[in-house]
Write a protein that holds these residues in place. Sequence first.
Motif, PDB file in Angstrom:
ATOM      1  N   MET A   1       7.465   4.094   1.929  1.00 23.91           N
ATOM      2  CA  MET A   1       8.469   4.545   2.886  1.00 23.91           C
ATOM      3  C   MET A   1       9.799   3.935   2.472  1.00 23.91           C
ATOM      4  SD  MET A   1       8.526   4.081   7.036  1.00 23.91           S
ATOM      5  CE  MET A   1       7.748   5.633   7.430  1.00 23.91           C
ATOM      6  N   ASP A   2      10.835   4.753   2.465  1.00 23.73           N
ATOM      7  CA  ASP A   2      12.146   4.239   2.080  1.00 23.73           C
ATOM      8  C   ASP A   2      12.713   3.358   3.195  1.00 23.73           C
ATOM      9  OD1 ASP A   2      13.074   6.039   3.996  1.00 23.73           O
ATOM     10  OD2 ASP A   2      13.692   7.523   2.529  1.00 23.73           O
ATOM     11  N   LEU A   3      13.665   2.523   2.825  1.00 25.06           N
ATOM     12  CA  LEU A   3      14.210   1.535   3.755  1.00 25.06           C
ATOM     13  C   LEU A   3      14.873   2.155   4.988  1.00 25.06           C
ATOM     14  CD1 LEU A   3      14.589  -1.419   4.414  1.00 25.06           C
ATOM     15  CD2 LEU A   3      16.675  -1.387   3.039  1.00 25.06           C
ATOM     16  N   PRO A   4      15.705   3.208   4.844  1.00 23.38           N
ATOM     17  CA  PRO A   4      16.291   3.790   6.063  1.00 23.38           C
ATOM     18  C   PRO A   4      15.239   4.331   7.037  1.00 23.38           C
ATOM     19  CG  PRO A   4      17.490   4.533   4.123  1.00 23.38           C
ATOM     20  CD  PRO A   4      16.271   3.811   3.625  1.00 23.38           C
ATOM     21  N   SER A   5      14.211   4.985   6.522  1.00 20.03           N
ATOM     22  CA  SER A   5      13.145   5.507   7.393  1.00 20.03           C
ATOM     23  C   SER A   5      12.384   4.374   8.055  1.00 20.03           C
ATOM     24  CB  SER A   5      12.174   6.371   6.587  1.00 20.03           C
ATOM     25  OG  SER A   5      12.843   7.461   6.021  1.00 20.03           O
ATOM     26  N   PHE A   6      12.107   3.323   7.298  1.00 23.10           N
ATOM     27  CA  PHE A   6      11.393   2.174   7.858  1.00 23.10           C
ATOM     28  C   PHE A   6      12.242   1.491   8.933  1.00 23.10           C
ATOM     29  CE2 PHE A   6       9.979  -2.237   7.994  1.00 23.10           C
ATOM     30  CZ  PHE A   6       8.620  -2.057   8.222  1.00 23.10           C
ATOM     31  N   THR A   7      13.532   1.410   8.711  1.00 27.01           N
ATOM     32  CA  THR A   7      14.434   0.793   9.689  1.00 27.01           C
ATOM     33  C   THR A   7      14.455   1.599  10.986  1.00 27.01           C
ATOM     34  OG1 THR A   7      15.783  -0.085   7.893  1.00 27.01           O
ATOM     35  CG2 THR A   7      16.798  -0.002  10.072  1.00 27.01           C
TER      36      THR A   7
ATOM     37  N   ALA B   1      -0.990   7.746   8.125  1.00 29.52           N
ATOM     38  CA  ALA B   1      -1.725   8.650   7.240  1.00 29.52           C
ATOM     39  C   ALA B   1      -0.861   9.148   6.088  1.00 29.52           C
ATOM     40  CB  ALA B   1      -2.274   9.833   8.036  1.00 29.52           C
ATOM     41  N   MET B   2       0.426   9.343   6.330  1.00 32.83           N
ATOM     42  CA  MET B   2       1.312   9.782   5.247  1.00 32.83           C
ATOM     43  C   MET B   2       1.370   8.768   4.115  1.00 32.83           C
ATOM     44  SD  MET B   2       4.648  11.691   6.793  1.00 32.83           S
ATOM     45  CE  MET B   2       5.092  10.453   7.976  1.00 32.83           C
ATOM     46  N   HIS B   3       1.012   7.532   4.416  1.00 35.77           N
ATOM     47  CA  HIS B   3       1.092   6.474   3.416  1.00 35.77           C
ATOM     48  C   HIS B   3      -0.268   6.052   2.880  1.00 35.77           C
ATOM     49  CE1 HIS B   3       4.957   6.536   5.384  1.00 35.77           C
ATOM     50  NE2 HIS B   3       5.402   6.212   4.208  1.00 35.77           N
ATOM     51  N   GLY B   4      -1.285   6.806   3.198  1.00 38.06           N
ATOM     52  CA  GLY B   4      -2.591   6.584   2.600  1.00 38.06           C
ATOM     53  C   GLY B   4      -3.662   6.154   3.583  1.00 38.06           C
ATOM     54  N   ALA B   5      -4.889   6.327   3.117  1.00 40.52           N
ATOM     55  CA  ALA B   5      -6.050   6.013   3.954  1.00 40.52           C
ATOM     56  C   ALA B   5      -6.136   4.528   4.279  1.00 40.52           C
ATOM     57  CB  ALA B   5      -7.330   6.470   3.261  1.00 40.52           C
ATOM     58  N   ARG B   6      -5.768   3.676   3.330  1.00 38.35           N
ATOM     59  CA  ARG B   6      -5.825   2.229   3.594  1.00 38.35           C
ATOM     60  C   ARG B   6      -4.849   1.833   4.687  1.00 38.35           C
ATOM     61  NH1 ARG B   6      -5.337  -1.319  -1.538  1.00 38.35           N
ATOM     62  NH2 ARG B   6      -5.399  -2.855   0.108  1.00 38.35           N
ATOM     63  N   VAL B   7      -3.629   2.359   4.637  1.00 34.52           N
ATOM     64  CA  VAL B   7      -2.632   2.047   5.669  1.00 34.52           C
ATOM     65  C   VAL B   7      -3.123   2.546   7.021  1.00 34.52           C
ATOM     66  CG1 VAL B   7      -0.274   2.508   6.458  1.00 34.52           C
ATOM     67  CG2 VAL B   7      -0.701   2.040   4.044  1.00 34.52           C
TER      68      VAL B   7
ATOM     69  N   VAL C   1       3.990  -2.388   5.403  1.00 36.76           N
ATOM     70  CA  VAL C   1       4.646  -3.387   4.541  1.00 36.76           C
ATOM     71  C   VAL C   1       3.656  -4.010   3.552  1.00 36.76           C
ATOM     72  CG1 VAL C   1       5.758  -5.654   4.576  1.00 36.76           C
ATOM     73  CG2 VAL C   1       6.493  -3.887   6.163  1.00 36.76           C
ATOM     74  N   THR C   2       2.441  -4.254   3.998  1.00 36.68           N
ATOM     75  CA  THR C   2       1.513  -5.029   3.164  1.00 36.68           C
ATOM     76  C   THR C   2       0.605  -4.201   2.273  1.00 36.68           C
ATOM     77  OG1 THR C   2      -0.112  -5.121   4.953  1.00 36.68           O
ATOM     78  CG2 THR C   2       1.474  -6.938   4.814  1.00 36.68           C
ATOM     79  N   MET C   3       0.398  -2.956   2.586  1.00 41.54           N
ATOM     80  CA  MET C   3      -0.509  -2.118   1.790  1.00 41.54           C
ATOM     81  C   MET C   3       0.284  -1.379   0.716  1.00 41.54           C
ATOM     82  SD  MET C   3      -3.594  -2.345   2.952  1.00 41.54           S
ATOM     83  CE  MET C   3      -3.771  -3.795   3.937  1.00 41.54           C
ATOM     84  N   PRO C   4      -0.144  -1.482  -0.526  1.00 43.93           N
ATOM     85  CA  PRO C   4       0.543  -0.721  -1.572  1.00 43.93           C
ATOM     86  C   PRO C   4       0.272   0.767  -1.430  1.00 43.93           C
ATOM     87  CG  PRO C   4      -1.379  -1.844  -2.471  1.00 43.93           C
ATOM     88  CD  PRO C   4      -1.242  -2.283  -1.047  1.00 43.93           C
ATOM     89  N   PRO C   5       1.233   1.596  -1.833  1.00 43.67           N
ATOM     90  CA  PRO C   5       1.034   3.058  -1.701  1.00 43.67           C
ATOM     91  C   PRO C   5      -0.067   3.599  -2.596  1.00 43.67           C
ATOM     92  CG  PRO C   5       3.165   2.554  -2.712  1.00 43.67           C
ATOM     93  CD  PRO C   5       2.501   1.271  -2.395  1.00 43.67           C
TER      94      PRO C   5
END
Length: 143
Positions: free
Chosen positions: A1-7, A89-95, A139-143
């Motif tokens: 996730m890009d920084l502006p979206s995360f913010t 879910a957009m960032h993966g099953a682990r997230v 933040v902690t799970m890699p994409p």
Amino acid sequence: MDLPSFTILTAWCAALCWFDLRHRRLPNALTGYGAAAVLGYALGTTRFTVAVAGGVVLAAAYLSVHLYAPAALGAGDVKLAAVLGAVAAMHGARVWTWSALLAPVVTAAVGVALLFARHTDRTVPHGPAMCLATLVALVTMPP
């Protein structure tokens, strides 16, 4: 996730947490606009179907708990689960998995801490734990 979206997601979560802690409810306006924003964001990616599926699955799990014990989990939590499930879910099953599992653990830990502290108000709003779990997983799970 890009920084502006995360913010933006973090600010939205902070507003939801403040409202849930203060009023013990999640307003439809915040959850509704959040859902629209997340789905709009997902439409601009290749992960729209995954986002919808993640939101539906997590919301279904929360809805089953809400229907079984409405006093334990509110309808706002079900709506928030749909939005945060889509984001995760957009960032993966682990997230998605970690955010889904971590939220109840955080709420339970806070509840136990309140019991040990002999706090008179033993109700714990679940929205802040859901937001925290999702943000930590992102933040902690890699994409």
